[in-house]
Design a protein around this motif. Structure first.
Motif, PDB file in Angstrom:
ATOM      1  N   ALA A 268       1.289   5.711   5.885  1.00  0.00           N
ATOM      2  CA  ALA A 268       1.186   6.883   5.007  1.00  0.00           C
ATOM      3  C   ALA A 268       2.489   7.686   5.017  1.00  0.00           C
ATOM      4  CB  ALA A 268       0.015   7.763   5.460  1.00  0.00           C
TER       5      ALA A 268
ATOM      6  N   GLY B 117       0.826  -1.214   0.000  1.00  0.00           N
ATOM      7  CA  GLY B 117       0.000   0.000   0.000  1.00  0.00           C
ATOM      8  C   GLY B 117       0.853   1.254   0.000  1.00  0.00           C
TER       9      GLY B 117
ATOM     10  N   VAL C  88      -1.785  10.246  -1.097  1.00  0.00           N
ATOM     11  CA  VAL C  88      -1.395   9.872   0.275  1.00  0.00           C
ATOM     12  C   VAL C  88      -2.385  10.351   1.354  1.00  0.00           C
ATOM     13  CG1 VAL C  88       0.473   9.828   1.973  1.00  0.00           C
ATOM     14  CG2 VAL C  88       1.002   9.664  -0.454  1.00  0.00           C
TER      15      VAL C  88
ATOM     16  N   LEU D 187      -4.769   6.891   0.390  1.00  0.00           N
ATOM     17  CA  LEU D 187      -4.112   5.888   1.234  1.00  0.00           C
ATOM     18  C   LEU D 187      -4.623   5.946   2.679  1.00  0.00           C
ATOM     19  CD1 LEU D 187      -2.002   3.636   1.182  1.00  0.00           C
ATOM     20  CD2 LEU D 187      -0.293   5.311   1.858  1.00  0.00           C
TER      21      LEU D 187
ATOM     22  N   SER E  54       4.890   5.881   2.879  1.00  0.00           N
ATOM     23  CA  SER E  54       4.484   6.116   1.497  1.00  0.00           C
ATOM     24  C   SER E  54       4.878   7.524   1.043  1.00  0.00           C
ATOM     25  CB  SER E  54       2.972   5.924   1.369  1.00  0.00           C
ATOM     26  OG  SER E  54       2.574   6.160   0.049  1.00  0.00           O
TER      27      SER E  54
END
Lengths: 244, 256
Positions: free
Chosen positions: B116, B30, B61, B65, B119
Motif C-alpha cells: 500500500a 496491485g 489505497v 487496496l 501504491s
C-alpha cells in the motif's frame, strides 16, 4: 515417559450422533522404549496420538508426557514432546536449515547455539548435503527427515510419530526407521503408529493393537504372535475377536 | 521473550512464503492499479481537483487496496496451515497457536502496508497534487491504521470459520465496515472506517465546511483519540481471536 490413562474422545457427527473415536485407551512407553500402535485406518490411532500431543482435548481420561499432565500442564507436555505425522507440511520455499531454525525459535531456543544445534541435527539426519536446498526440491524421504528434525530440534525426551513412513518408499522408510532405532538408543520414549506391520515388526519393543477406539491386544511381538509366529496373524485375530 | 521469538519466527516464515515471484508480480500489479485509476481520472477530467484527488486516493489505497491485501494474507491464517498439513506441527509447540496468529498478523500487516505504501507513492505521483510530502505522511498513517485494524478484524472469521474465512471476511467488511460504519449510531464507534474517515476529515481541514448531513458520518474526537481507538480495537479483536484459537480443535477428518 508416555502414559495414557483411560483416554476417551467423542466427536459429534453432522447428524448429531456421537462418534466414539477413542474409548478408554490406556498405554505406557518407558524411556528407551519404542512401542508400535497398530490398527487399520480410522480406528482411533491418530486421535489418540493427537490427544497425547495436546492437539485435541480428551472427553475423559488423561495422559502424562515426561510427568506433565496433558490437561493441567499442556505447555510442559509440548516442551517435552516431538510430534511427527505422515503429512510433512514442510514449506517448499525454505531450506531444511531454515525450517529447523524457525521451529527452534518457535520453541524459544536461544539464538546463540541454535545454528550449531541445527548443524548437528542435520548431520544426524543425513541432510548436510541438502541443508541449503529449498525443501520443495527434496525427495519425500528427505522431507520426512526434515520433519523428524523439526520434531527433534528442542531435544525432547518423548516422540510421538503418527504413520511417519506412510508416504515413503521402501528405502526411505527403512532409513527413517533406522534413525528412530538410534534415537531409542539415546533413551527417548517413542510411540509410533502404523498400519504397515512388516516395517516395524522387528523394531518395536512392544505393540498395542487398537480397533474401534479400544485396545484389543498388547504385548511383545513374541507374546502376541504366539504359536502362529506371525504378528500379522495375531493382529487379524485380535481385530476379529474385537468384532465378535 | 520466548513468546516474542516464537511470534517473530512465524512472521519470518510467513513473509518468506509471501515473497514468491508470483506474489511479487501480483503485489506490484496491485500497487500500480490505484495509480492507473488516478491517471485515468486525471486524463478524463483534464486535470484533478485537489479534494477529489484526495478522496479518490483514500478510497483506492487505505480502503480498497488494504482490504484486498489483507483478505489474501490474513484470512487463510488457519485454513492454509490445515491444508498444507503444517497446522499440527506449529500448534504442538508451546505458544504455537498464539505465535501462529500474531506472527501471521504481523506478516500480513507488513506485507499489505508495504504494497500500500508503494501504491501510495505511485498514486501520489500520478495525481500530481500539491503538498505531496504532507499527504504522503498523512496517508501513510491511514494505511498503517487500516492494515492493523482490518487484519485484526479478519482474524476473527479466520479462526471461527477457517474454511470459509474469505467469504466470512468479505461479509464482515461489508456489514461491519461499510454498513455499521456508516450508521449514525453507537455501533459505528467500533469500526475502523469511522476512525479513518474522521482522521482524513480532520487532517484535511474539511471539518469546518462539512455539510450538516455529512457530519453524521464522522467523529468529533481529536486525532489522538481516533488513533487510540483503532489500536484498542485491534488489541481487543486479536485477543478475542487468540482466545478462540486457543480452544479450537480440529478432528483429523476435518484437516483434509
Amino acid at each position: 515417559m508416555i502414559e495414557a490413562i483411560d483416554l476417551v474422545k467423542h466427536f459429534r457427527a453432522v447428524d448429531g450422533s456421537v462418534v466414539r473415536a477413542v474409548d478408554g485407551v490406556s498405554l505406557s512407553v518407558g524411556p528407551g522404549e519404542m512401542v508400535g500402535l497398530l490398527g487399520a485406518n480410522g480406528v482411533g490411532k491418530t486421535t489418540t496420538m493427537r490427544m497425547l500431543a495436546t492437539l485435541l482435548s480428551p472427553t475423559a481420561g488423561t495422559a502424562r508426557i515426561a510427568g506433565c499432565d496433558i490437561r493441567t500442564d499442556p505447555l510442559g507436555v509440548r516442551r517435552s514432546l516431538g510430534y511427527l505425522s505422515a503429512t510433512t507440511g514442510v514449506p517448499d520455499r525454505l531450506t531444511p536449515r531454515e525450517v529447523l531454525c524457525s521451529y527452534g525459535r518457535l520453541h524459544g531456543l536461544a539464538e546463540e547455539g541454535l545454528g550449531e544445534r541445527v548443524s548437528r541435527l542435520l548431520a544426524t539426519l543425513g541432510l548436510e548435503s541438502c541443508a541449503g536446498r529449498p525443501c520443495g526440491r527434496l525427495s519425500s524421504g528427505q522431507r520426512q527427515r526434515v520433519s523428524l528434525g523439526r520434531a527433534l530440534v528442542h531435544d525432547p525426551p518423548a516422540l510421538i510419530l503418527d504413520e511417519p513412513t506412510s508416504a515413503l518408499d521402501v528405502i526411505g522408510a527403512r532409513d527413517l526407521l533406522r534413525l528412530l532405532a538410534e534415537l531409542r538408543g539415546t533413551g527417548r520414549a517413542i510411540l509410533i503408529s502404523t498400519h504397515r506391520l512388516h516395517e516395524i515388526e522387528r523394531r518395536c519393543d512392544r505393540f498395542v493393537i487398537i480397533h474401534g477406539g479400544r485396545i484389543v491386544g498388547e504385548g511383545t511381538r513374541d507374546s502376541l504372535a504366539g504359536a502362529s509366529g506371525s504378528l500379522e496373524e495375531a493382529f487379524f485375530t485380535a481385530v476379529a475377536g474385537a468384532e465378535g | 521473550m520466548n513468546a516474542v521469538r516464537g511470534i517473530l519466527a512465524v512472521a519470518g516464515f510467513q513473509l518468506r512464503r509471501m515473497l514468491s515471484p508470483q506474489r511479487l508480480v501480483v503485489a506490484v500489479a496491485g500497487a500500480a492499479f490505484p495509480a492507473a485509476v488516478m491517471l485515468a481520472a486525471r486524463r478524463i477530467a483534464g486535470g484533478l481537483d485537489r479534494d477529489f484527488g484526495v478522496v479518490l486516493l483514500y478510497a483506492l489505497v487505505p480502503e480498497a487496496l488494504c482490504l484486498l491485501g489483507l483478505l489474501v494474507t490474513m484470512c487463510p491464517v488457519v485454513a492454509d496451515e490445515l491444508e498444507r498439513g503444517t497446522w499440527q506441527h506449529v500448534v504442538v509447540r508451546p505458544g504455537g497457536r498464539r505465535s501462529l496468529l500474531v506472527g501471521t498478523f504481523l506478516a500480513a500487516v507488513g506485507w499489505t502496508a508495504g504494497v500500500a505504501l508503494l501504491s501510495l507513492a505511485l498514486t501520489l505521483f500520478a495525481a500530481g497534487l500539491d503538498d505531496s510530502p504532507r499527504l504522503a505522511g498523512m496517508f501513510a498513517v491511514l494505511v498503517l491504521l487500516s492494515c492493523l485494524g482490518r487484519a485484526a478484524l479478519f482474524a476473527l472469521p479466520a479462526v471461527i470459520v477457517p474454511k470459509r474465512a474469505l467469504v466470512a471476511s468479505v461479509g464482515a467488511a461489508i456489514v461491519v465496515e461499510y454498513l455499521a460504519g456508516f450508521l449514525p449510531a453507537v455501533v459505528n464507534q467500533v469500526t475502523v472506517s469511522l476512525r479513518l474517515r474522521s482522521l482524513l476529515v480532520e487532517w484535511m481541514g474539511w471539518r469546518r465546511n462539512l455539510p450538516e448531513s455529512l457530519r453524521l458520518f464522522v467523529d468529533d474526537q481529536p486525532p489522538v483519540v481516533q488513533v487510540a481507538a483503532v489500536l484498542v480495537l485491534t488489541a481487543v479483536l486479536l485477543t478475542a481471536a487468540s482466545l478462540i484459537l486457543a480452544f479450537r480443535q480440529f478432528p483429523p477428518a476435518e484437516e483434509a
